[in-house]
Structures are given as C-alpha cells and as structure tokens.
Enzyme design. Structure first.
Site, mmCIF file in Angstrom:
data_model
loop_
_atom_site.group_PDB
_atom_site.id
_atom_site.type_symbol
_atom_site.label_atom_id
_atom_site.label_comp_id
_atom_site.label_asym_id
_atom_site.label_seq_id
_atom_site.Cartn_x
_atom_site.Cartn_y
_atom_site.Cartn_z
ATOM 1 N N ASP A 131 0.868 -1.176 0.000
ATOM 2 C CA ASP A 131 0.000 0.000 0.000
ATOM 3 C C ASP A 131 0.907 1.229 0.000
ATOM 4 O O ASP A 131 1.669 1.439 0.937
ATOM 5 C CB ASP A 131 -0.847 -0.054 1.284
ATOM 6 C CG ASP A 131 -2.119 0.760 1.213
ATOM 7 O OD1 ASP A 131 -2.091 1.819 0.578
ATOM 8 O OD2 ASP A 131 -3.119 0.324 1.804
ATOM 9 N N ASP A 227 -2.713 4.742 -2.319
ATOM 10 C CA ASP A 227 -3.648 5.406 -1.408
ATOM 11 C C ASP A 227 -3.985 6.832 -1.861
ATOM 12 O O ASP A 227 -3.092 7.586 -2.276
ATOM 13 C CB ASP A 227 -2.950 5.465 -0.037
ATOM 14 C CG ASP A 227 -3.821 5.989 1.071
ATOM 15 O OD1 ASP A 227 -4.763 5.273 1.450
ATOM 16 O OD2 ASP A 227 -3.563 7.104 1.558
ATOM 17 N N GLU A 284 -6.518 4.110 -5.354
ATOM 18 C CA GLU A 284 -7.710 4.542 -4.597
ATOM 19 C C GLU A 284 -8.070 5.918 -5.140
ATOM 20 O O GLU A 284 -7.390 6.896 -4.864
ATOM 21 C CB GLU A 284 -7.421 4.627 -3.098
ATOM 22 C CG GLU A 284 -8.705 4.878 -2.327
ATOM 23 C CD GLU A 284 -8.496 5.403 -0.908
ATOM 24 O OE1 GLU A 284 -9.379 5.187 -0.075
ATOM 25 O OE2 GLU A 284 -7.464 6.046 -0.631
ATOM 26 N N HIS A 357 -10.887 -1.710 4.698
ATOM 27 C CA HIS A 357 -10.632 -1.287 6.080
ATOM 28 C C HIS A 357 -11.258 0.065 6.417
ATOM 29 O O HIS A 357 -11.102 0.540 7.543
ATOM 30 C CB HIS A 357 -9.113 -1.208 6.287
ATOM 31 C CG HIS A 357 -8.491 -0.174 5.398
ATOM 32 N ND1 HIS A 357 -8.412 -0.328 4.018
ATOM 33 C CD2 HIS A 357 -7.972 1.038 5.665
ATOM 34 C CE1 HIS A 357 -7.865 0.755 3.500
ATOM 35 N NE2 HIS A 357 -7.578 1.596 4.481
ATOM 36 N N ASP A 358 -11.915 0.707 5.446
ATOM 37 C CA ASP A 358 -12.535 2.011 5.688
ATOM 38 C C ASP A 358 -14.060 1.934 5.721
ATOM 39 O O ASP A 358 -14.728 2.964 5.828
ATOM 40 C CB ASP A 358 -12.165 3.006 4.568
ATOM 41 C CG ASP A 358 -10.686 3.369 4.575
ATOM 42 O OD1 ASP A 358 -10.074 3.372 5.653
ATOM 43 O OD2 ASP A 358 -10.150 3.656 3.479
HETATM 44 C C1 GLC Z 1 -7.121 6.161 2.471
HETATM 45 C C2 GLC Z 1 -7.033 4.966 3.386
HETATM 46 C C3 GLC Z 1 -7.522 5.368 4.753
HETATM 47 C C4 GLC Z 1 -6.623 6.459 5.256
HETATM 48 C C5 GLC Z 1 -6.575 7.628 4.281
HETATM 49 C C6 GLC Z 1 -5.450 8.560 4.602
HETATM 50 O O1 GLC Z 1 -8.428 6.564 2.238
HETATM 51 O O2 GLC Z 1 -7.761 3.909 2.857
HETATM 52 O O3 GLC Z 1 -7.521 4.297 5.648
HETATM 53 O O4 GLC Z 1 -7.098 6.898 6.495
HETATM 54 O O5 GLC Z 1 -6.356 7.206 2.969
HETATM 55 O O6 GLC Z 1 -4.238 7.962 4.278
#
Ligand code: GLC
Length: 581
Positions: A131, A227, A284, A357-358
C-alpha cells in the site's frame, strides 16, 4: 416449457444483448480467458495487519502472523494479498501516516520477516501487494521534520506551505491548514494534522517517492494499491469556497480531488515505476468521473484498475459528507451503483468489492437491520465472484463478519469516527443520534481482530493479552475454525464460489450486461453469452420472470430446495443459470 409471448420477447432481447456483447468483445479485441493477466483471474485478499494475527502477544498483529495463515488465504483462491501499511509510523491513522517509506515498523516485525513472507507466499503462488501512501507522510517523517524546521532548508518546499490558510476542511475534520511555529507558516493536510501533504510539484519529491516504490519492486512485490491518489495535485489557486457545514469550512475533496494536470504526475509515476513489471496497480481514486476512467485504468490508463466508491458511498451523494446525515437509498440505487461501475469499466477492468478497512461490514451496510445476515453474506459473495472484475475480499468478509455493537464513543480508536461524533453533536444531533451514526459507519467495524476461533480473544492474540481494539463479541459464532467444520458455513460457500468461478471462464472474461433494469428487487445480469445471475436483494419473495426458467439450467442456488415453485426467488436468494440445456 411453452414460451409465452413476453418470454419470447425477453429471450430475443437477451439474445440480442448477448450477441451485441460478443460483437463488442470482438471489436475491442477483448478478452478471452487465455489473454487475461494473472491478476484478472485471481482473487485479492486484503489484510489489515494490525488486526490479523498477533504472534508475540503484543495485542497487535504482525507479519509472521500473516505468514502463519498463508494456507488459509490460499484456500480462498487468493493470488495476491494487499496488506495495509506496515511501514514505520506513529500510528495516528494506523500506518497511513508513514515515517519511513522503505522500512518495516518494528511492531510488525523485521525486513527479514517481510522477505520470508514474500518467499513463503511465492511458493504458494501468492504475491504481496504494498500500500503506497504517497499523498502525505507522517509529521514525524524526517522529510517533514526538516521541511518544517525553517523556510530555507534543503526540503523547504517538499510540503505545501502558505502564509494564509483557506477555509478547506480536512477529510478527518477541522481546518486542512495547521500553523507551524518554527516556519511561521501553515502547512496543508488533506487528512489529519499529523499527515502533511507532500508537494508533488517538486521533482525531487516525486523522485524520492518513485525510488521508494522501486525499492519494494526490488524485493519482489506483486503490485501496489496506491492510497488517496486523487489528491496529489492541488488546484492552481488557493482560495476560499462556499462553506458546506456549520464550521464555515468546505470539504477539501470538492476542491482538490482530481485537479487538472494530475495525469501528468501519474503518467510519470507509471513510466518510472510500474512499466515493464509483471505487477498490478490499483489506485484509490475518489472523485474520478466515469467518462475519465479511460485515462485512469486499463492498458491506456495509468493504473490497471481503480477503486471508485459508487457502491460503498451509497448513502452519501458526495464524498466527505457527514455520517449523521445519510440519505435513504433503494435497491434500485444499489443496482444502479453497481451497474454504473461495471459499465464504466467495460473497456477496461475494475476491482469488485463491498468491503475494505474504511467501510462498515457489508451485511450491515447494504441490508436492513432485520435481514438474515447469513443470507445477506451469501448473496454478496455471489455478486463478488460473478461480477466482472477482480474480486477483493477483506479479511473476515469470507466468514460473514458483522458490525460491532459499540457501547460508547470511548471504545473507538479511529480518528475519523471520533471527529464525526463530535461534529454531529456540534451540528445539533443528540448523543444517541451521534452514536447511532458512528456505530453504523465507523471504520473500526472492519478493523476489529480477525476471528480465528471461539477461544478468548478469538485466537487473534494470547488469551490474557488486551488486543489493540476489542474483539467483536460475534466471534463465538462467526470464526474461521467453526466455519471450517460446517459444510453450510459462509467460509465454505466462498470456497465453493471460487471454484465455481474458476470452472466457468465466462465469469472471468465474459462481458457484463444488466438484465431487468427496472426490477425493484431483483438484480440480474449476464456474463458472457451463457451465464445469467439473478439476485433478490430484498428480504421478501420476488417473482423471477419465467424466461429465466425456460431453456436454462440451474447451476447454483443459495437457497436450493427451499422453494417448490422455481419462479419464486426468496428474499436474499441468488441463483446462477446457464442458458441452453
Ligand atoms: C485512504 C485509506 C484510509 C486512510 C486515508 C489517509 O483513504 O484507505 O484508511 O485513512 O487514505 O491515508
């Protein structure tokens, strides 16, 4: 069976659609099973390392804990494991605040543990996916410590510094600008105060980041999840916008996501890191409209696929909205969200996912409170394994994991949950209403320890150790060990679906087409020219059009044998048919 007039029309429409798809597939030189890449045929399993398996009784999961369970992961058909960050980090956002891009946080183990994990995984034909958190670092990263020390150090413009703040709201609440006394300036953070944004305009920053990614490639990783990547480019002007909340601020997402020029950075990223490696990349990518997908994913795009959040953001019209103000949505909205992702990616590829995980656990997220959760888990699993794209399974999802029944706000660890709670109270909601909102949407629902067995602490850590986040009390009946033995468990159903997917190449390479678009209960679609799937997303019975039953063969049914009348699709029942006998 004698065909009625309407069934004949339906059959003709299906035939036309399927014929049309075959033409498109042909025209696009599209995709027979044999020319799919390895990551298009496999399943990706996501591990949140802090919560997977603790092998040294610290209450926190670790890398040897992942190595220990590789056979389990393999049994789910996974060809890759995406592991959330395990770099050195102060842990304000559980590792998404990185203080060293090329190290391993000692709480997770050592570089030798990581190399062993790569080796052991490889011997099972599983690749490890890192990641990359490149929009921001931790405020404890040495780059930031230097950058913040004065206005004229060597890294002075590695971050985004301004004399005046704007009214942008950080995604985890409050102003996106924080004052730094040593520079007498503000720095920008899209997320928490402790997560300062890097300045991608600076070529030295980009080079340092690309070097870090190349370091992991040299270790033999099989890909990257990247990310928060839509936030790396900031708009030309830093100015105030119309506020969207009682705090007088405006969501930074509206202002910075997918700013013009971002693709230049990403093309360089691709050139300098991804090109020439047998890996996959998934960005993402909140905020990419479907007509821009072609630049973002697929062979002409910068990533192999992107996560966009049509489906998981269903209760919110936009990203960054307040959890206490969700909107109602219908099954048709759910279908449309899935359909638009599938349609958007028809010329490229997409991940298929309902959890990460979010997000809350999917059986709670997408179905009413009174729904039968095992049935809900089954229909989600059917969609996950039969929609077009690479299925991403988040740890515990394969067990039918459910949300936690949180008692009070102190139980949560997640910083966004705490902020959403406080904001709801400021916004005039009662404590109970605020609690209900976070109970449902909290990211911690997904982050509780993995439920391995029914012993104390669910087998995640020693029986007398306090896990970093409480174990969900559901572990007594939802856990890997007991599901392993139960032929009727969600876990075994997942495995059955995985082998079904592998035996039916249409599910890997066949085009997706929506059927029954206006049905308010049934989500139906075809894959390739022969497979049709019908999922009753409601909790009450629905009537399956007779056409599904004419000249078709039932291949899989989540409720086999419960209905004497094949036209009756029970609430939360899914069936897969093959056209032609
Ligand atoms: C992404 C991750 C999340 C994190 C955020 C900041 O959205 O999935 O868990 O808090 O980025 O890095």
């Amino acid at each position: 069976m004698i065909m009625t007039h309407s069934s004949r029309i339906f059959a003709i429409i299906v035939a036309i659609i399927l014929g049309f798809c075959a033409d498109i597939a042909f025209a696009e030189g599209n995709m027979s099973e044999t020319n799919l890449k390895w990551w298009q045929k496999s399943i990706v399993y996501q591990i949140y390392p802090k919560s997977f398996q603790d092998t040294n009784n610290t209450g926190t999961g670790d890398l040897p804990g992942i190595t220990q369970h590789l056979d389990y992961v393999k049994s789910l058909g996974a060809g890759a494991i995406w592991i959330s960050p395990f770099y050195p980090s102060p842990g304000v956002d559980n590792g998404y605040d990185v203080s060293d891009y090329v190290g391993i946080d000692p709480k997770y183990g050592t570089m030798a543990d990581f190399e062993k994990l790569i080796r052991e995984a490889k011997s099972r034909d599983i690749r490890i996916v890192m990641d990359l958190v490149f929009n921001h670092t931790s405020n404890q990263h040495e780059w930031f410590l230097e950058s913040s020390s004065s206005r004229d150090n060597a890294k002075a413009d590695w971050y985004i510094w301004r004399d005046e703040p704007t009214n942008w709201r950080a995604i985890f609440g409050g102003s996106a600008w924080t004052w730094c006394e040593s520079r007498k300036q503000y720095y920008l953070h899209t997320f928490a105060v402790e997560q300062p944004d890097l300045n991608w305009e600076n070529p030295e920053v980009r080079k340092a980041l690309f070097d870090a990614a190349n370091f992991w490639l040299s270790k033999g990783v099989g890909g990257f999840r990247i990310d928060a990547i839509t936030y790396i480019k900031k708009p030309g002007k830093f100015q105030n916008f119309e506020p969207d909340g009682i705090d007088g601020l405006r969501s930074i997402h509206d202002i910075t996501a997918n700013s013009p020029g971002i693709l230049d950075f990403l093309r360089e990223f691709k050139r300098e890191v991804f090109d020439g490696h047998d890996i996959f990349t998934v960005g993402e990518a909140n905020g990419v409209p479907s007509d821009e997908l072609k630049y973002w994913s697929g062979s002409d795009g910068v990533f192999d696929m992107i996560f966009e959040f049509n489906v998981t953001r269903l209760p919110f019209a936009k990203h960054g909205e307040f959890w206490c103000k969700p909107s109602d949505w219908t099954i048709l909205d759910f279908k449309n969200a899935i359909n638009s992702t599938q349609q958007g990616a028809r010329k490229t590829w997409c991940p298929v996912f309902f959890e990460n995980h979010d997000e809350p656990r999917s059986v709670n997220h997408f179905f009413p409170k009174n729904a039968d959760q095992k049935k809900a888990a089954r229909v989600l699993a059917v969609m996950l394994m039969t929609l077009r794209g690479t299925p991403f399974v988040f740890q515990g999802e394969e067990l039918g994991a459910i949300n936690v029944d949180w008692d009070n706000i102190e139980m949560f660890d997640d910083l966004s949950t705490r902020w959403q709670y406080d904001f709801a109270i400021q916004d005039g909601f009662s404590r109970e209403e605020a609690m209900n909102a976070v109970r449902f949407f909290s990211r911690d629902n997904a982050r509780t320890p993995m439920q391995w067995n029914s012993k104390a602490n669910a087998g995640f850590t020693g029986e007398n150790v306090k896990p970093w986040l409480p174990v969900n009390s559901s572990y007594k009946f939802i856990n890997a060990e007991s599901e392993e033995k139960d032929p009727d468990s969600i876990l075994n159903f997942y495995r059955e679906l995985v082998s079904f997917r592998n035996q039916n190449p249409e599910l890997l390479s066949g085009e997706y087409e929506l059927l029954l678009p206006n049905d308010e209960k049934i989500f139906a679609y075809s894959r390739g020219q022969k497979i049709i799937i019908a999922v009753n997303l409601s909790t009450s019975d629905a009537e399956l059009p007779e056409e599904f039953l004419t000249n078709t063969q039932l291949l899989l049914d989540t409720e086999s044998g419960t209905s004497m009348d094949p036209r009756l699709l029970r609430g939360l029942e899914a069936r897969i048919y093959r056209l032609g006998m």
